[in-house]
Design a protein around this motif. Structure first.
Motif, short mmCIF file in Angstrom:
data_model
loop_
_atom_site.label_atom_id
_atom_site.label_comp_id
_atom_site.label_asym_id
_atom_site.label_seq_id
_atom_site.Cartn_x
_atom_site.Cartn_y
_atom_site.Cartn_z
N ARG A 1 0.46 -1.62 0.10
CA ARG A 1 0.02 0.04 0.04
C ARG A 1 0.53 1.32 0.06
O ARG A 1 0.46 2.10 -0.15
N GLU B 1 -7.79 -0.51 -0.37
CA GLU B 1 -8.16 0.67 0.36
C GLU B 1 -9.44 0.66 1.76
O GLU B 1 -9.43 0.45 2.95
N ARG C 1 -5.11 -0.52 -5.84
CA ARG C 1 -5.61 0.43 -4.75
C ARG C 1 -6.45 0.69 -4.90
O ARG C 1 -7.20 0.49 -3.11
N ASP C 2 -7.85 0.62 -5.24
CA ASP C 2 -8.95 0.81 -5.07
C ASP C 2 -9.97 -0.64 -4.90
O ASP C 2 -10.08 -0.18 -2.94
#
Length: 122
Positions: A45, A104, A100-101
């Motif tokens: 991340r 999260e 990343r989406d």
């Protein structure tokens, strides 16, 4: 009866049925929420990492399981892989926009759990 089914338009007129064993979305969720998938996404991340850096940052994972998990996540389009033609080859991994989406909310969950378990907040 279709009550309770989770459908999503697949873009080509098809729909995803997340409760069906052949559903592509279900496979991706299985890979993300596998024992090591979550930790790989959380480890990536903040920055891109080389294979050995990932292995060192995720204590308890074997090279075999890390390689397997990365292969699945790359195949799902969550993680990218770049190989530099050096001796030995330098392999770097990072999160795609999709990764990343998806990562999260996992990061938020991880942060909530660690805050809750912090000394003095239990």
């Amino acid at each position: 009866m279709t009550e309770g089914l989770q459908h999503r338009d697949a873009g080509t007129g098809e729909r995803y049925d997340v409760f069906h064993t052949d559903c592509l979305a279900r496979d991706v969720v299985d890979h993300v929420t596998s024992r090591w998938g979550v930790w790989v996404l959380i480890a990536l991340r903040r920055s891109d990492l080389r294979f050995y850096e990932l292995r060192e940052s995720i204590q308890g994972i074997s090279e075999k399981m890390l390689a397997q998990t990365l292969r699945l996540l790359v195949g799902d389009g969550l993680v990218w892989r770049e190989v530099e033609p050096t001796t030995p080859p330098r392999v770097t991994y990072g999160l795609t926009a999709f990764g990343r989406d998806v990562g999260e909310p996992l990061t938020e969950l991880f942060d909530r759990v660690t805050r809750r378990l912090s000394p003095g907040e239990q």
